[in-house]
Design a protein around this motif. Structure first.
Motif, PDB file in Angstrom:
ATOM      1  N   TRP A  73       0.862  -1.177   0.000  1.00  0.00           N
ATOM      2  CA  TRP A  73       0.000   0.000   0.000  1.00  0.00           C
ATOM      3  C   TRP A  73       0.901   1.230   0.000  1.00  0.00           C
ATOM      4  O   TRP A  73       2.079   1.160   0.371  1.00  0.00           O
ATOM      5  CB  TRP A  73      -0.943   0.006   1.211  1.00  0.00           C
ATOM      6  N   THR A  74       0.359   2.343  -0.426  1.00  0.00           N
ATOM      7  CA  THR A  74       1.126   3.582  -0.509  1.00  0.00           C
ATOM      8  C   THR A  74       0.924   4.407   0.754  1.00  0.00           C
ATOM      9  O   THR A  74      -0.203   4.593   1.212  1.00  0.00           O
ATOM     10  CB  THR A  74       0.681   4.413  -1.730  1.00  0.00           C
ATOM     11  N   ASN A  75       2.023   4.903   1.302  1.00  0.00           N
ATOM     12  CA  ASN A  75       2.001   5.740   2.504  1.00  0.00           C
ATOM     13  C   ASN A  75       1.891   7.203   2.073  1.00  0.00           C
ATOM     14  O   ASN A  75       2.824   7.774   1.522  1.00  0.00           O
ATOM     15  CB  ASN A  75       3.294   5.502   3.305  1.00  0.00           C
ATOM     16  N   LEU A  76       0.710   7.820   2.335  1.00  0.00           N
ATOM     17  CA  LEU A  76       0.454   9.188   1.880  1.00  0.00           C
ATOM     18  C   LEU A  76       0.690  10.212   2.988  1.00  0.00           C
ATOM     19  O   LEU A  76       0.502   9.928   4.170  1.00  0.00           O
ATOM     20  CB  LEU A  76      -0.990   9.322   1.399  1.00  0.00           C
ATOM     21  N   ALA A  77       1.074  11.406   2.575  1.00  0.00           N
ATOM     22  CA  ALA A  77       1.174  12.559   3.485  1.00  0.00           C
ATOM     23  C   ALA A  77       0.633  13.772   2.739  1.00  0.00           C
ATOM     24  O   ALA A  77       0.686  13.840   1.506  1.00  0.00           O
ATOM     25  CB  ALA A  77       2.619  12.795   3.906  1.00  0.00           C
ATOM     26  N   ALA A 308      -6.509  -1.067  11.102  1.00  0.00           N
ATOM     27  CA  ALA A 308      -7.798  -1.537  10.576  1.00  0.00           C
ATOM     28  C   ALA A 308      -7.893  -1.285   9.074  1.00  0.00           C
ATOM     29  O   ALA A 308      -8.405  -2.119   8.319  1.00  0.00           O
ATOM     30  CB  ALA A 308      -8.948  -0.856  11.309  1.00  0.00           C
ATOM     31  N   ALA A 309      -7.393  -0.134   8.632  1.00  0.00           N
ATOM     32  CA  ALA A 309      -7.419   0.189   7.203  1.00  0.00           C
ATOM     33  C   ALA A 309      -6.592  -0.805   6.398  1.00  0.00           C
ATOM     34  O   ALA A 309      -7.016  -1.270   5.333  1.00  0.00           O
ATOM     35  CB  ALA A 309      -6.897   1.613   6.977  1.00  0.00           C
ATOM     36  N   ILE A 310      -5.417  -1.160   6.917  1.00  0.00           N
ATOM     37  CA  ILE A 310      -4.548  -2.112   6.214  1.00  0.00           C
ATOM     38  C   ILE A 310      -5.193  -3.489   6.158  1.00  0.00           C
ATOM     39  O   ILE A 310      -5.246  -4.129   5.097  1.00  0.00           O
ATOM     40  CB  ILE A 310      -3.173  -2.179   6.911  1.00  0.00           C
ATOM     41  N   LEU A 311      -5.715  -3.965   7.278  1.00  0.00           N
ATOM     42  CA  LEU A 311      -6.354  -5.276   7.307  1.00  0.00           C
ATOM     43  C   LEU A 311      -7.632  -5.285   6.460  1.00  0.00           C
ATOM     44  O   LEU A 311      -8.036  -6.328   5.955  1.00  0.00           O
ATOM     45  CB  LEU A 311      -6.676  -5.685   8.747  1.00  0.00           C
ATOM     46  N   ASP A 344       6.743  -2.455   8.293  1.00  0.00           N
ATOM     47  CA  ASP A 344       8.103  -2.967   8.436  1.00  0.00           C
ATOM     48  C   ASP A 344       8.375  -3.624   9.788  1.00  0.00           C
ATOM     49  O   ASP A 344       9.255  -4.485   9.881  1.00  0.00           O
ATOM     50  CB  ASP A 344       9.106  -1.829   8.219  1.00  0.00           C
ATOM     51  N   GLU A 345       7.656  -3.220  10.839  1.00  0.00           N
ATOM     52  CA  GLU A 345       7.875  -3.810  12.154  1.00  0.00           C
ATOM     53  C   GLU A 345       6.755  -4.764  12.557  1.00  0.00           C
ATOM     54  O   GLU A 345       7.006  -5.826  13.129  1.00  0.00           O
ATOM     55  CB  GLU A 345       8.046  -2.712  13.206  1.00  0.00           C
ATOM     56  N   SER A 346       5.511  -4.397  12.242  1.00  0.00           N
ATOM     57  CA  SER A 346       4.398  -5.309  12.537  1.00  0.00           C
ATOM     58  C   SER A 346       4.210  -6.349  11.437  1.00  0.00           C
ATOM     59  O   SER A 346       3.434  -7.288  11.608  1.00  0.00           O
ATOM     60  CB  SER A 346       3.098  -4.509  12.728  1.00  0.00           C
ATOM     61  N   GLN A 347       4.886  -6.163  10.315  1.00  0.00           N
ATOM     62  CA  GLN A 347       4.914  -7.158   9.229  1.00  0.00           C
ATOM     63  C   GLN A 347       3.526  -7.424   8.625  1.00  0.00           C
ATOM     64  O   GLN A 347       3.218  -8.546   8.232  1.00  0.00           O
ATOM     65  CB  GLN A 347       5.519  -8.470   9.744  1.00  0.00           C
ATOM     66  N   LEU A 348       2.687  -6.400   8.556  1.00  0.00           N
ATOM     67  CA  LEU A 348       1.349  -6.595   8.007  1.00  0.00           C
ATOM     68  C   LEU A 348       1.355  -6.791   6.498  1.00  0.00           C
ATOM     69  O   LEU A 348       0.337  -7.142   5.912  1.00  0.00           O
ATOM     70  CB  LEU A 348       0.452  -5.407   8.371  1.00  0.00           C
ATOM     71  N   GLY A 349       2.508  -6.576   5.862  1.00  0.00           N
ATOM     72  CA  GLY A 349       2.600  -6.803   4.431  1.00  0.00           C
ATOM     73  C   GLY A 349       2.956  -8.229   4.052  1.00  0.00           C
ATOM     74  O   GLY A 349       3.059  -8.559   2.870  1.00  0.00           O
ATOM     75  N   LYS A 350       3.133  -9.103   5.032  1.00  0.00           N
ATOM     76  CA  LYS A 350       3.556 -10.475   4.759  1.00  0.00           C
ATOM     77  C   LYS A 350       2.434 -11.350   4.215  1.00  0.00           C
ATOM     78  O   LYS A 350       2.688 -12.416   3.655  1.00  0.00           O
ATOM     79  CB  LYS A 350       4.115 -11.102   6.030  1.00  0.00           C
ATOM     80  N   VAL A 351       1.182 -10.943   4.424  1.00  0.00           N
ATOM     81  CA  VAL A 351       0.030 -11.726   3.978  1.00  0.00           C
ATOM     82  C   VAL A 351      -0.923 -10.781   3.259  1.00  0.00           C
ATOM     83  O   VAL A 351      -1.142  -9.656   3.700  1.00  0.00           O
ATOM     84  CB  VAL A 351      -0.693 -12.391   5.177  1.00  0.00           C
ATOM     85  N   MET A 352      -1.513 -11.254   2.171  1.00  0.00           N
ATOM     86  CA  MET A 352      -2.433 -10.408   1.411  1.00  0.00           C
ATOM     87  C   MET A 352      -3.651 -10.024   2.247  1.00  0.00           C
ATOM     88  O   MET A 352      -4.035  -8.860   2.333  1.00  0.00           O
ATOM     89  CB  MET A 352      -2.869 -11.129   0.135  1.00  0.00           C
ATOM     90  N   ASP A 353      -4.288 -10.998   2.893  1.00  0.00           N
ATOM     91  CA  ASP A 353      -5.537 -10.757   3.627  1.00  0.00           C
ATOM     92  C   ASP A 353      -5.480 -11.462   4.984  1.00  0.00           C
ATOM     93  O   ASP A 353      -5.988 -12.574   5.138  1.00  0.00           O
ATOM     94  CB  ASP A 353      -6.718 -11.259   2.796  1.00  0.00           C
TER      95      ASP A 353
END
Length: 459
Positions: A73-77, A308-311, A344-353
């Motif tokens: 996902w893209t990190n926006l500011a 919640a948004a990422i999940l 990078d620390e919680s590793q939420l990108g390791k699984v699609m869903d």
């Protein structure tokens, strides 16, 4: 999901489980003792069973690059632009701090050549939000693109504007002619979307998740009906969907998953082969859940709303920084870090869903979907989104929900940490500088659940 008899326990049916629960309740009513209500309409049960199969959702196409994580996902500011050179300097700083996309909040006559100087657009998502005179802002950006040699296929992002969201903000009639013009201007930019349907505006004004999805989907239908002569395929290719992530953690995950399914099914009704991974969700944390009295509690809310948004399947995540604090640079940096830490620390990108296989989330997603479809059917039978907007009906519904929540917070019935409970010692008796809050009958403006508490404290 484990299917084998790994533990050796005898299988229990749903009926047997409910009989055991009833026995433990010792005569108490099951519904009254253990069942709660989400958004006053959805039953939240104390236990869930595998009543229907649940599969992993694709939130975006799988990467063709070897070694890339399954989930991105893209990190926006965001940068609110008052002067182009200052805005450019801030944008470059945010990119160096970890932002991967930028939201520019701009007024008419902005010089985008100065504003975007030294920003490598081929590597950054760019979103343009008009603060006023959207037609002139769009023309300014068009002028910049026409006079640059930037490849059209490399521009990514979109306009964070639509005629319906502008109408809710200003109380004026939607400008569908400008929407047509925007689509025609950016027709040759395949990855830059001309319209953003702003579901989040309803949540920011105090509406619940069902209202956010119902009225947001109503906006999509209204927009397609009003400018349908351009062709359904062209219209759907030019849409981004901006939703919020609020305080009901598991419900927010389910709400976003339900939104993706509903948007996809709606596109299919218009004759398009639209897949779940084709839906682009831009999600921001919800202003309504924050309190002006305690910015540090707000940081915690930012984090679990971002999670919640990422999940839930966000594609572009916008964690909004706390505004009006002395340590503004610190809060802006921390807002960017929320997304970085979760990846990078919680590793939420390791699984699609990651929530796939959760009976609770699966059932909640289906329940939200059903309730929204019922509400959307009622909205369309009563004339659709535009009729509801012009009569002030949808605004009244949102205000009624907002006032109920604010009153509960004021009365202490609903706990708001840092708002009506567990205040910072420095805030216990200090006066507040509250902004004037005025809406016309047709407007909806962002508010806060703790606004009445803050107002009472000031007086």
């Amino acid at each position: 999901m484990i299917e084998s008899d790994f533990y050796g326990f005898a299988k229990q049916s749903k009926k047997e489980w409910l009989e055991l629960v009833s026995k433990d309740l010792r005569g108490k009513d099951f519904e009254e003792a253990l069942v709660s209500k989400l958004w006053e309409k959805i039953k939240v049960e104390p236990m869930y069973f595998l009543d229907q199969p649940d599969s992993e959702m694709l939130f975006h196409p799988e990467s063709e690059i070897p070694g890339m994580p399954p989930r991105v996902w893209t990190n926006l500011a965001s940068v609110e632009v008052s002067e182009e050179k200052i805005g450019n300097g801030k944008a470059l700083k945010l990119l160096n701090q970890g932002a991967e996309g930028l939201i520019f909040l701009v007024k008419a006559d902005t010089d985008f050549k100065i504003l975007l100087k030294d920003i490598q657009l081929e590597f950054v998502e760019i979103f343009i939000t008009p603060l006023s005179e959207p037609g002139r802002v769009i023309s300014d950006f068009q002028h910049f693109l026409d006079n640059s040699e930037f490849p059209k296929t490399d521009l990514k992002g979109g306009l964070l504007w639509s005629p319906t969201s502008s109408a809710i903000k200003t109380g004026q009639a939607p400008d569908y002619d400008l929407a047509k013009r925007a689509i025609e201007i950016f027709e040759d930019y395949p990855d830059f979307k001309a319209l953003t349907i702003d579901f989040s505006r309803y949540a920011e004004a105090g509406g619940n998740g069902l209202q956010e999805l119902t009225f947001g989907l109503g906006e999509i239908i209204e927009t397609l009906d009003q400018i349908g002569e351009l062709g359904n395929k062209i219209l759907w290719q030019n849409l981004i969907f901006h939703l919020s992530s609020g305080s009901e953690y598991f419900a927010e995950i389910a709400k976003l998953k339900a939104a993706r399914v509903l948007i996809c099914e709606l596109a299919n009704l218009y004759g398009l082969e639209y897949k779940l991974e084709d839906v682009h969700l831009l999600v921001s944390n919800n202003h309504f859940t924050k309190t002006q009295l305690d910015p540090y509690s707000n940081l915690i809310r930012q984090t679990f709303e971002g999670m919640a948004a990422i999940l839930g399947g966000v594609n572009s995540l916008w964690i909004k920084a706390e505004i009006g604090n002395r340590n503004q640079q610190l809060f802006e940096r921390m807002a960017i870090n929320v997304s970085t830490i979760l990846r990078d620390e919680s590793q939420l990108g390791k699984v699609m869903d990651p929530s796939a296989g959760s009976y609770f989330i699966s059932k909640l997603t289906e329940d939200i979907k059903e309730k929204v479809l019922d509400s959307l059917k009622s909205l369309e039978q009563n004339g659709g989104w535009l009729s509801s907007f012009e009569k002030g009906i949808l605004q009244s519904e949102i205000r009624e929900t907002r006032e109920q929540i604010q009153k509960k917070v004021l009365d202490g019935e609903l706990t708001k940490v840092g708002g009506n409970k567990y205040l910072l010692p420095s805030q216990a008796n200090s006066p507040q500088e509250l902004e004037d809050f005025e809406e016309t009958q047709l407007q909806l403006k962002p508010s806060r659940a703790s606004y009445l508490v803050e107002n009472k404290k000031e007086s």
